[in-house]
Design a protein around this motif. Structure first.
Motif, PDB file in Angstrom:
ATOM      1  N   GLY A  16       0.780  -1.239   0.000  1.00 27.29           N
ATOM      2  CA  GLY A  16       0.000   0.000   0.000  1.00 27.29           C
ATOM      3  C   GLY A  16       0.803   1.275   0.000  1.00 27.29           C
ATOM      4  O   GLY A  16       0.397   2.262   0.585  1.00 27.29           O
ATOM      5  N   THR A  17       1.961   1.306  -0.669  1.00 28.02           N
ATOM      6  CA  THR A  17       2.783   2.505  -0.650  1.00 28.02           C
ATOM      7  C   THR A  17       2.703   3.294  -1.948  1.00 28.02           C
ATOM      8  O   THR A  17       3.474   4.216  -2.151  1.00 28.02           O
ATOM      9  CB  THR A  17       4.258   2.135  -0.370  1.00 28.02           C
ATOM     10  OG1 THR A  17       4.690   1.222  -1.395  1.00 28.02           O
ATOM     11  CG2 THR A  17       4.412   1.479   0.970  1.00 28.02           C
ATOM     12  N   ALA A  18       1.790   2.917  -2.839  1.00 25.83           N
ATOM     13  CA  ALA A  18       1.776   3.552  -4.153  1.00 25.83           C
ATOM     14  C   ALA A  18       1.355   5.011  -4.088  1.00 25.83           C
ATOM     15  O   ALA A  18       1.833   5.836  -4.854  1.00 25.83           O
ATOM     16  CB  ALA A  18       0.835   2.783  -5.078  1.00 25.83           C
ATOM     17  N   THR A 216       5.184   0.473  10.289  1.00 24.47           N
ATOM     18  CA  THR A 216       5.328   1.883  10.646  1.00 24.47           C
ATOM     19  C   THR A 216       4.814   2.741   9.502  1.00 24.47           C
ATOM     20  O   THR A 216       4.637   2.261   8.382  1.00 24.47           O
ATOM     21  CB  THR A 216       6.800   2.257  10.911  1.00 24.47           C
ATOM     22  OG1 THR A 216       7.561   2.053   9.714  1.00 24.47           O
ATOM     23  CG2 THR A 216       7.387   1.417  12.031  1.00 24.47           C
ATOM     24  N   VAL A 217       4.578   4.000   9.789  1.00 27.64           N
ATOM     25  CA  VAL A 217       4.266   4.952   8.724  1.00 27.64           C
ATOM     26  C   VAL A 217       5.480   5.064   7.814  1.00 27.64           C
ATOM     27  O   VAL A 217       6.615   5.115   8.278  1.00 27.64           O
ATOM     28  CB  VAL A 217       3.911   6.335   9.304  1.00 27.64           C
ATOM     29  CG1 VAL A 217       3.644   7.343   8.192  1.00 27.64           C
ATOM     30  CG2 VAL A 217       2.694   6.226  10.225  1.00 27.64           C
ATOM     31  N   ARG A 218       5.227   5.071   6.517  1.00 32.27           N
ATOM     32  CA  ARG A 218       6.317   5.241   5.552  1.00 32.27           C
ATOM     33  C   ARG A 218       6.377   6.676   5.034  1.00 32.27           C
ATOM     34  O   ARG A 218       5.368   7.382   5.093  1.00 32.27           O
ATOM     35  CB  ARG A 218       6.120   4.298   4.363  1.00 32.27           C
ATOM     36  CG  ARG A 218       6.800   2.945   4.522  1.00 32.27           C
ATOM     37  CD  ARG A 218       6.133   2.068   5.558  1.00 32.27           C
ATOM     38  NE  ARG A 218       4.699   1.914   5.333  1.00 32.27           N
ATOM     39  CZ  ARG A 218       4.180   1.122   4.412  1.00 32.27           C
ATOM     40  NH1 ARG A 218       4.943   0.424   3.624  1.00 32.27           N
ATOM     41  NH2 ARG A 218       2.861   1.014   4.295  1.00 32.27           N
ATOM     42  N   ALA A 253       2.550   7.508   3.964  1.00 34.22           N
ATOM     43  CA  ALA A 253       1.580   6.489   3.583  1.00 34.22           C
ATOM     44  C   ALA A 253       1.596   5.346   4.586  1.00 34.22           C
ATOM     45  O   ALA A 253       2.622   5.065   5.225  1.00 34.22           O
ATOM     46  CB  ALA A 253       1.883   5.946   2.189  1.00 34.22           C
ATOM     47  N   VAL A 254       0.450   4.691   4.718  1.00 33.87           N
ATOM     48  CA  VAL A 254       0.323   3.463   5.503  1.00 33.87           C
ATOM     49  C   VAL A 254      -0.508   2.477   4.693  1.00 33.87           C
ATOM     50  O   VAL A 254      -1.276   2.876   3.817  1.00 33.87           O
ATOM     51  CB  VAL A 254      -0.353   3.694   6.873  1.00 33.87           C
ATOM     52  CG1 VAL A 254       0.494   4.610   7.739  1.00 33.87           C
ATOM     53  CG2 VAL A 254      -1.753   4.269   6.700  1.00 33.87           C
ATOM     54  N   PRO A 255      -0.396   1.158   4.977  1.00 35.48           N
ATOM     55  CA  PRO A 255      -1.285   0.193   4.308  1.00 35.48           C
ATOM     56  C   PRO A 255      -2.738   0.463   4.661  1.00 35.48           C
ATOM     57  O   PRO A 255      -3.044   0.942   5.753  1.00 35.48           O
ATOM     58  CB  PRO A 255      -0.830  -1.152   4.878  1.00 35.48           C
ATOM     59  CG  PRO A 255       0.562  -0.918   5.353  1.00 35.48           C
ATOM     60  CD  PRO A 255       0.581   0.489   5.844  1.00 35.48           C
TER      61      PRO A 255
END
Length: 278
Positions: A16-18, A216-218, A253-255
């Motif tokens: 989910g980082t797109a 973690t939050v990216r 981003a987060v999942p």
């Protein structure tokens, strides 16, 4: 079982980082700002898509073959942001950006006039591949300054750890994870709760997310770099000194919750399979 769980956690870390998720910032004071469109009350900003930033850097290149020029395999250590006598105006988050165009947009809650965010780093490391430097590691520390203390006290927010890097001509993209949350407060708000990210139909603070999930939050920094300026060369040390100016944007981003739920069910399935084998 251990290998299966490890594989699932690796999948989770990159899921989910797109696309960037919206965030808001709560600094504990109602500073007004441009309008009343806030995300979670009058001490917060509105929903934001990204943070615009600018900074200056200084780098030391290890000239391994002592030829006075960049060669494949030469290494670099970069520092930048608010280090030493660097000025806040040249090294800071310059704007809280939204995906909207036109109008006044969501509230900034007095950002710039009443509070500011800046950062620093001194261990961004990489290797020259013949075209540009591939950065492989480094930590960037982020902090907040508030007018309630005269902008005189830095409050550490979190650290972004670089784990991935890509480049094109004049453009660098850094990404990785967020951790090492601050332990102080700003106007009564814990440092780890100042930044908040959209999560499904609700939101979570960065630290709350890191505490609740194994992930973690990216972050993702997409920056443009002016042509580097070579400021010196020390033949005895085999070092080339380079300075630069940069501007770009920071996204988070987060999942998605559904992704986490599916992976959680997968872990339960792994556990069941392990029990049947034992």
């Amino acid at each position: 079982m251990k290998n299966l769980i490890t594989a699932a956690l690796v999948s989770l870390a990159f899921a989910g980082t797109a696309a960037a998720d919206n965030i808001y910032i709560n600094n504990g004071v109602d500073y007004g700002g441009n309008n009343a469109d806030t995300a979670a009350g009058n001490t917060t900003t509105g929903w934001k898509h990204s943070l615009a930033l600018t900074y200056e850097s200084n780098s030391v290149v290890q000239d391994l073959d002592n030829n006075g020029a960049l060669s494949v395999g030469d290494t670099i250590v970069s520092s930048g942001g608010m280090i030493g006598s660097a000025l806040l105006g040249n090294n800071s988050v310059t704007a809280l950006k939204t995906a909207e165009f036109g109008g006044t947009g969501p509230s900034n809650n007095g950002y710039g006039a009443n509070w500011a965010i800046s950062f620093r780093f001194n261990d961004l490391m990489g290797t020259y591949d013949g075209t540009d430097f591939n950065y492989t590691s480094g930590n960037i520390d982020w902090f907040l300054l508030d007018s309630t203390n005269g902008f005189g006290t830095e409050v550490h927010l979190f650290t972004t750890t670089v784990t991935n890097h890509t480049y094109t001509s004049g453009n660098q993209v850094f990404s990785g994870n967020i951790g090492n949350f601050g332990t102080d407060t700003v106007n009564g708000v814990a440092a780890g709760d100042i930044f908040n990210i959209a999560y499904g139909n609700t939101s979570m603070s960065f630290e709350q997310y890191a505490t609740q999930f194994v992930d973690t939050v990216r972050f993702r920094i997409d920056q443009n770099t002016d042509k580097p300026n070579v400021t010196g060369y020390d033949a005895n040390k085999g070092e080339i000194y380079v300075s630069g100016k940069h501007d770009g944007s920071l996204e988070f981003a987060v999942p998605e919750p559904t992704t986490l739920a599916i992976l959680g069910l997968g872990l339960l399935g792994f556990a069941g399979a392990s029990r049947r084998k034992s």
